[in-house]
Design a protein around this motif. Structure first.
Motif, PDB file in Angstrom:
ATOM      1  N   GLY A  24       0.849  -1.195   0.000  1.00 49.89           N
ATOM      2  CA  GLY A  24       0.000   0.000   0.000  1.00 49.89           C
ATOM      3  C   GLY A  24       0.878   1.236   0.000  1.00 49.89           C
ATOM      4  N   ASP A  25       0.284   2.370  -0.353  1.00 50.40           N
ATOM      5  CA  ASP A  25       1.080   3.598  -0.479  1.00 50.40           C
ATOM      6  C   ASP A  25       1.678   4.046   0.848  1.00 50.40           C
ATOM      7  N   TYR A  26       0.998   3.794   1.959  1.00 48.87           N
ATOM      8  CA  TYR A  26       1.546   4.170   3.266  1.00 48.87           C
ATOM      9  C   TYR A  26       2.859   3.435   3.518  1.00 48.87           C
ATOM     10  N   ARG A  27       2.887   2.135   3.277  1.00 44.28           N
ATOM     11  CA  ARG A  27       4.106   1.348   3.491  1.00 44.28           C
ATOM     12  C   ARG A  27       5.189   1.700   2.479  1.00 44.28           C
ATOM     13  N   ARG A  28       4.784   2.056   1.274  1.00 43.88           N
ATOM     14  CA  ARG A  28       5.769   2.475   0.275  1.00 43.88           C
ATOM     15  C   ARG A  28       6.440   3.774   0.714  1.00 43.88           C
ATOM     16  N   ARG A  29       5.644   4.702   1.230  1.00 45.62           N
ATOM     17  CA  ARG A  29       6.220   5.961   1.730  1.00 45.62           C
ATOM     18  C   ARG A  29       7.146   5.704   2.908  1.00 45.62           C
ATOM     19  N   ARG A  30       6.773   4.780   3.786  1.00 44.41           N
ATOM     20  CA  ARG A  30       7.625   4.438   4.934  1.00 44.41           C
ATOM     21  C   ARG A  30       8.983   3.927   4.467  1.00 44.41           C
ATOM     22  N   LEU A  31       8.988   3.118   3.407  1.00 46.56           N
ATOM     23  CA  LEU A  31      10.239   2.594   2.866  1.00 46.56           C
ATOM     24  C   LEU A  31      11.080   3.720   2.274  1.00 46.56           C
ATOM     25  N   VAL A  32      10.455   4.604   1.514  1.00 46.15           N
ATOM     26  CA  VAL A  32      11.171   5.750   0.938  1.00 46.15           C
ATOM     27  C   VAL A  32      11.783   6.596   2.050  1.00 46.15           C
ATOM     28  N   LEU A  33      11.014   6.868   3.098  1.00 45.90           N
ATOM     29  CA  LEU A  33      11.518   7.673   4.213  1.00 45.90           C
ATOM     30  C   LEU A  33      12.687   6.985   4.915  1.00 45.90           C
ATOM     31  N   SER A  34      12.655   5.665   4.999  1.00 49.11           N
ATOM     32  CA  SER A  34      13.756   4.921   5.608  1.00 49.11           C
ATOM     33  C   SER A  34      15.042   5.086   4.797  1.00 49.11           C
ATOM     34  N   VAL A  35      14.914   5.040   3.466  1.00 50.83           N
ATOM     35  CA  VAL A  35      16.087   5.238   2.595  1.00 50.83           C
ATOM     36  C   VAL A  35      16.612   6.661   2.746  1.00 50.83           C
ATOM     37  N   ILE A  36      15.712   7.638   2.761  1.00 45.78           N
ATOM     38  CA  ILE A  36      16.115   9.039   2.914  1.00 45.78           C
ATOM     39  C   ILE A  36      16.831   9.241   4.245  1.00 45.78           C
ATOM     40  N   GLU A  37      16.264   8.695   5.307  1.00 44.80           N
ATOM     41  CA  GLU A  37      16.862   8.846   6.639  1.00 44.80           C
ATOM     42  C   GLU A  37      18.266   8.241   6.690  1.00 44.80           C
ATOM     43  N   PHE A  38      18.448   7.114   6.010  1.00 45.98           N
ATOM     44  CA  PHE A  38      19.745   6.445   6.019  1.00 45.98           C
ATOM     45  C   PHE A  38      20.813   7.266   5.291  1.00 45.98           C
ATOM     46  N   TYR A  39      20.453   7.845   4.139  1.00 47.76           N
ATOM     47  CA  TYR A  39      21.448   8.498   3.289  1.00 47.76           C
ATOM     48  C   TYR A  39      21.579  10.006   3.479  1.00 47.76           C
ATOM     49  N   GLN A  40      20.596  10.656   4.106  1.00 49.10           N
ATOM     50  CA  GLN A  40      20.599  12.124   4.114  1.00 49.10           C
ATOM     51  C   GLN A  40      21.856  12.717   4.740  1.00 49.10           C
ATOM     52  N   ARG A  41      22.184  12.337   5.950  1.00 55.16           N
ATOM     53  CA  ARG A  41      23.333  12.942   6.635  1.00 55.16           C
ATOM     54  C   ARG A  41      24.660  12.668   5.914  1.00 55.16           C
ATOM     55  N   PRO A  42      24.973  11.405   5.559  1.00 52.56           N
ATOM     56  CA  PRO A  42      26.230  11.192   4.831  1.00 52.56           C
ATOM     57  C   PRO A  42      26.268  11.878   3.467  1.00 52.56           C
ATOM     58  N   MET A  43      25.108  11.978   2.800  1.00 53.32           N
ATOM     59  CA  MET A  43      25.070  12.663   1.507  1.00 53.32           C
ATOM     60  C   MET A  43      25.362  14.148   1.683  1.00 53.32           C
ATOM     61  N   GLU A  44      24.731  14.778   2.666  1.00 56.56           N
ATOM     62  CA  GLU A  44      24.965  16.197   2.929  1.00 56.56           C
ATOM     63  C   GLU A  44      26.434  16.450   3.272  1.00 56.56           C
ATOM     64  N   GLU A  45      27.028  15.584   4.079  1.00 56.73           N
ATOM     65  CA  GLU A  45      28.425  15.771   4.475  1.00 56.73           C
ATOM     66  C   GLU A  45      29.369  15.611   3.294  1.00 56.73           C
ATOM     67  N   LEU A  46      29.113  14.619   2.447  1.00 58.06           N
ATOM     68  CA  LEU A  46      29.972  14.410   1.282  1.00 58.06           C
ATOM     69  C   LEU A  46      29.875  15.591   0.312  1.00 58.06           C
ATOM     70  N   LEU A  47      28.653  16.026   0.011  1.00 53.55           N
ATOM     71  CA  LEU A  47      28.478  17.150  -0.917  1.00 53.55           C
ATOM     72  C   LEU A  47      29.085  18.429  -0.357  1.00 53.55           C
TER      73      LEU A  47
END
Length: 200
Positions: A24-47
């Motif tokens: 369902g779309d709720y669970r799909r959004r939860r998965l997307v948010l999990s990926v964002i949460e995992f990569y956001q800080r290291p991506m910001e630091e690298l850039l």
């Protein structure tokens, strides 16, 4: 391992389990948010390290799941709003075994959310894309491979098959090839022997 941006087997297994139950779309959004949460800080630091200034990702105030089959993901920003964005992902990305390609599409849109308004796929995007791929062992691309989305006849209205070589294409709308197949030649064998089938 989240601080480095390199995925662990444990994290990958978690996403694989989430993907299996993303019905369902709720669970799909939860998965997307999990990926964002995992990569956001290291991506910001690298850039930020390469840019020699602080780069922060815009906060996705909305994550929309679409029924699109042509566009895998989008990141929409408004001029003057440097702190928020809106992301959209095709629901056809969410199928068992597609974790890596889904992650790459999400990271692609995250990179857009870090870059200036209307940067698009310009020089900065290409430069940072290569640096992220190298550092995080991912595969962000300007154009994702066709198999990133589950290809199914049920998603399309028309199927066009070359009767000479079997080359097959699917279409959502009745364009020129569907309406007048006799006017076109196959891109593979150069013959003009098409069969058009209406799927739904």
């Amino acid at each position: 391992m989240a601080d480095t941006g390199v995925i662990s087997e444990e994290q990958k297994s978690l996403w694989e389990r989430m993907l299996k139950t993303a019905d369902g779309d709720y669970r799909r959004r939860r998965l997307v948010l999990s990926v964002i949460e995992f990569y956001q800080r290291p991506m910001e630091e690298l850039l930020s390290g390469y840019a020699k200034k602080r780069i922060s990702m815009r906060r996705p105030e909305r994550i929309h799941i679409s029924s699109g089959v042509r566009v895998y993901g989008t990141c929409r920003m408004e001029r003057g709003k440097n702190d928020v964005c809106s992301m959209t992902f095709s629901r056809h990305l969410f199928f068992d075994g597609n974790v890596e390609r889904l992650r790459n599409v999400v990271c692609h849109e995250m990179l857009h959310a870090c870059l200036p308004y209307r940067e698009g796929h310009g020089q900065k995007f290409h430069f940072f894309m290569e640096k992220l791929n190298e550092a995080f062992h991912i595969n962000i691309a300007v154009h994702s491979p066709e198999n990133a989305i589950r290809q199914s006849e049920s998603l399309y209205k028309y199927k066009v098959v070359c009767k000479s070589c079997g080359n097959t294409s699917y279409y959502l709308r009745a364009g020129a090839l569907v309406k007048h197949p006799e006017r076109f030649r196959c891109v593979k064998c150069r013959e003009s022997r098409f069969e058009v089938e209406q799927l739904r």
